[in-house]
Enzyme design. Sequence first.
Site, PDB file in Angstrom:
ATOM      1  N   SER A 128       0.827  -1.214   0.000  1.00  0.00           N
ATOM      2  CA  SER A 128       0.000   0.000   0.000  1.00  0.00           C
ATOM      3  C   SER A 128       0.857   1.256   0.000  1.00  0.00           C
ATOM      4  CB  SER A 128      -0.871  -0.012   1.255  1.00  0.00           C
ATOM      5  OG  SER A 128      -1.403   1.264   1.498  1.00  0.00           O
ATOM      6  N   TYR A 153      -1.934  -0.502  10.059  1.00  0.00           N
ATOM      7  CA  TYR A 153      -2.177  -1.063   8.721  1.00  0.00           C
ATOM      8  C   TYR A 153      -0.918  -0.928   7.866  1.00  0.00           C
ATOM      9  CZ  TYR A 153      -3.834  -1.112   3.862  1.00  0.00           C
ATOM     10  OH  TYR A 153      -3.973  -1.365   2.519  1.00  0.00           O
TER      11      TYR A 153
HETATM   12  N1  LIG Z   1      -8.620  -0.078  -2.221  1.00  0.00           N
HETATM   13  C1  LIG Z   1      -7.511   0.647  -2.050  1.00  0.00           C
HETATM   14  O1  LIG Z   1      -7.504   1.868  -2.252  1.00  0.00           O
HETATM   15  C2  LIG Z   1      -6.221  -0.028  -1.630  1.00  0.00           C
HETATM   16  C3  LIG Z   1      -5.068   0.775  -1.513  1.00  0.00           C
HETATM   17  C4  LIG Z   1      -3.872   0.166  -1.124  1.00  0.00           C
HETATM   18  C5  LIG Z   1      -3.823  -1.193  -0.882  1.00  0.00           C
HETATM   19  N2  LIG Z   1      -4.963  -1.950  -0.987  1.00  0.00           N
HETATM   20  C6  LIG Z   1      -4.856  -3.389  -0.713  1.00  0.00           C
HETATM   21  O2  LIG Z   1      -5.429  -4.114  -1.794  1.00  0.00           O
HETATM   22  C7  LIG Z   1      -6.041  -5.305  -1.317  1.00  0.00           C
HETATM   23  C8  LIG Z   1      -7.488  -5.367  -1.756  1.00  0.00           C
HETATM   24  O3  LIG Z   1      -8.158  -4.216  -1.259  1.00  0.00           O
HETATM   25  P1  LIG Z   1      -9.709  -3.953  -1.520  1.00  0.00           P
HETATM   26  O4  LIG Z   1      -9.902  -2.486  -1.578  1.00  0.00           O
HETATM   27  O5  LIG Z   1     -10.198  -4.808  -2.629  1.00  0.00           O
HETATM   28  O6  LIG Z   1     -10.288  -4.458  -0.107  1.00  0.00           O
HETATM   29  P2  LIG Z   1     -11.576  -5.365   0.200  1.00  0.00           P
HETATM   30  O7  LIG Z   1     -11.773  -5.293   1.674  1.00  0.00           O
HETATM   31  O8  LIG Z   1     -12.709  -4.962  -0.677  1.00  0.00           O
HETATM   32  O9  LIG Z   1     -11.095  -6.815  -0.219  1.00  0.00           O
HETATM   33  C9  LIG Z   1     -10.405  -7.684   0.636  1.00  0.00           C
HETATM   34  C10 LIG Z   1     -11.124  -9.027   0.603  1.00  0.00           C
HETATM   35  O10 LIG Z   1     -10.356  -9.936   1.385  1.00  0.00           O
HETATM   36  C11 LIG Z   1     -11.245 -10.708   2.170  1.00  0.00           C
HETATM   37  N3  LIG Z   1     -10.544 -11.128   3.378  1.00  0.00           N
HETATM   38  C12 LIG Z   1     -10.149 -10.352   4.430  1.00  0.00           C
HETATM   39  N4  LIG Z   1      -9.556 -11.085   5.375  1.00  0.00           N
HETATM   40  C13 LIG Z   1      -9.532 -12.360   4.900  1.00  0.00           C
HETATM   41  C14 LIG Z   1      -9.045 -13.577   5.421  1.00  0.00           C
HETATM   42  N5  LIG Z   1      -8.473 -13.642   6.635  1.00  0.00           N
HETATM   43  N6  LIG Z   1      -9.179 -14.693   4.670  1.00  0.00           N
HETATM   44  C15 LIG Z   1      -9.772 -14.660   3.453  1.00  0.00           C
HETATM   45  N7  LIG Z   1     -10.271 -13.520   2.904  1.00  0.00           N
HETATM   46  C16 LIG Z   1     -10.144 -12.388   3.626  1.00  0.00           C
HETATM   47  C17 LIG Z   1     -12.413  -9.803   2.485  1.00  0.00           C
HETATM   48  O11 LIG Z   1     -13.600 -10.521   2.784  1.00  0.00           O
HETATM   49  C18 LIG Z   1     -12.523  -8.990   1.199  1.00  0.00           C
HETATM   50  O12 LIG Z   1     -13.462  -9.565   0.315  1.00  0.00           O
HETATM   51  C19 LIG Z   1      -5.852  -5.294   0.197  1.00  0.00           C
HETATM   52  O13 LIG Z   1      -4.692  -6.035   0.501  1.00  0.00           O
HETATM   53  C20 LIG Z   1      -5.630  -3.835   0.515  1.00  0.00           C
HETATM   54  O14 LIG Z   1      -4.872  -3.677   1.694  1.00  0.00           O
HETATM   55  C21 LIG Z   1      -6.159  -1.393  -1.364  1.00  0.00           C
END
Ligand SMILES: NC(=O)c1ccc[n+]([C@@H]2O[C@H](COP(=O)([O-])OP(=O)(O)OC[C@H]3O[C@@H](n4cnc5c(N)ncnc54)[C@H](O)[C@@H]3O)[C@@H](O)[C@H]2O)c1
Length: 320
Positions: A128, A153
């Site tokens: 991130s 985080y």
């Molecule tokens: N959306 C953003 O702006 C952003 C920015 C930087 C990094 N990220 C990273 O990208 C990735 C995806 O983000 P997103 O926005 O799609 O988030 P999101 O919360 O929509 O998706 C994460 C998914 O992982 C699942 N999950 C969580 N814990 C779990 C576990 N223990 N076992 C199995 N499944 C699990 C959740 O149910 C969810 O569906 C994450 O790692 C997040 O940290 C996102």
Amino acid sequence: MKILITGFAGFIGFHAAREFLRRGWEVVGIDNFNDYYSVKLKRDRAAVLEALPGFSARELDICDLEGLRGAFAAEKPDVVLNLAAQPGVRYCIDHPFVYQKTNIEGFLNVLECCRHAAKVPKLVFASSSSVYGGNKKMPFEESDKVDTPISLYAATKKANELMAHTYSHLYGMQTIGLRLFTVYGAWYRPDMALSLFADAMLHGRPIKVFNNGDMLRDFTYVDDIVDGIVRVVESNALPAYDIFNIGNHRSEKLLDVINVLANSLGVEPKMEMLPMQAGDVYATYASIEKLNKAVGYEPKTTIREGIPVFAKWYREYHGL
Ligand SMILES: NC(=O)c1ccc[n+]([C@@H]2O[C@H](COP(=O)([O-])OP(=O)(O)OC[C@H]3O[C@@H](n4cnc5c(N)ncnc54)[C@H](O)[C@@H]3O)[C@@H](O)[C@H]2O)c1
């Protein structure tokens, strides 16, 4: 080729899975459908994917090591895309142990399953932009020092980068970390600022604007993020371990973003100005030169093009 995507029912996982299927990959999705936000939204995304040929899903927690081992043994993926995580820079203030569990222990399980797979898969994982903490030098470059995170985080994401490096070094695994910069688009997460703003605007409530709106964010449209992920996954020219930014290389003023959203929704925004929140950073701005040189990544979507797509989806999905 088969890709195993953890967190497939999440916002980015859903879009990534759809794109890999479109490109002819076989996709196996893993998700625990936790209730951090609307489980219905996760199930609705999953239903779209489950109707597509080449997709299969396993409801599984990445913290369940035995379950995960079983999935790896049965599926034998060529690539693992780890997106499952507990996201959010504010939620960790009251829920630190969820981050330790999923982002550290769960990630270690993924590393271990890759390491012991009969055919060791390439691992691409989400880090991130938050690892840059309060860094002042802009744009953020991968070579910048990132030793001073300002949220748990961010600390867990930096830890993932270190853990992946160790596994590459010790076991010759290929691990590539992607520092994602504020992603947005259709099927968006309800806990993110744009969704909270859209909800408040459409219900006539004032939106909560932190630091009096004086913040800058590199907003990246989800299709551009997925394009970057695909390029990294499909490239054969990357080293055993590397870290890349995936952003838009445009740092937008929060107030401009609010205006574009209000125009897209056809409403006049009411704003409640509030001080800076703990864990939040003032600005994010991605250098994307490294990813451009490595795989030709070039984001295409401005907020003026991408936010109306989000706004249209938001209205339709929520019937507003
Ligand atoms: N959306 C953003 O702006 C952003 C920015 C930087 C990094 N990220 C990273 O990208 C990735 C995806 O983000 P997103 O926005 O799609 O988030 P999101 O919360 O929509 O998706 C994460 C998914 O992982 C699942 N999950 C969580 N814990 C779990 C576990 N223990 N076992 C199995 N499944 C699990 C959740 O149910 C969810 O569906 C994450 O790692 C997040 O940290 C996102």
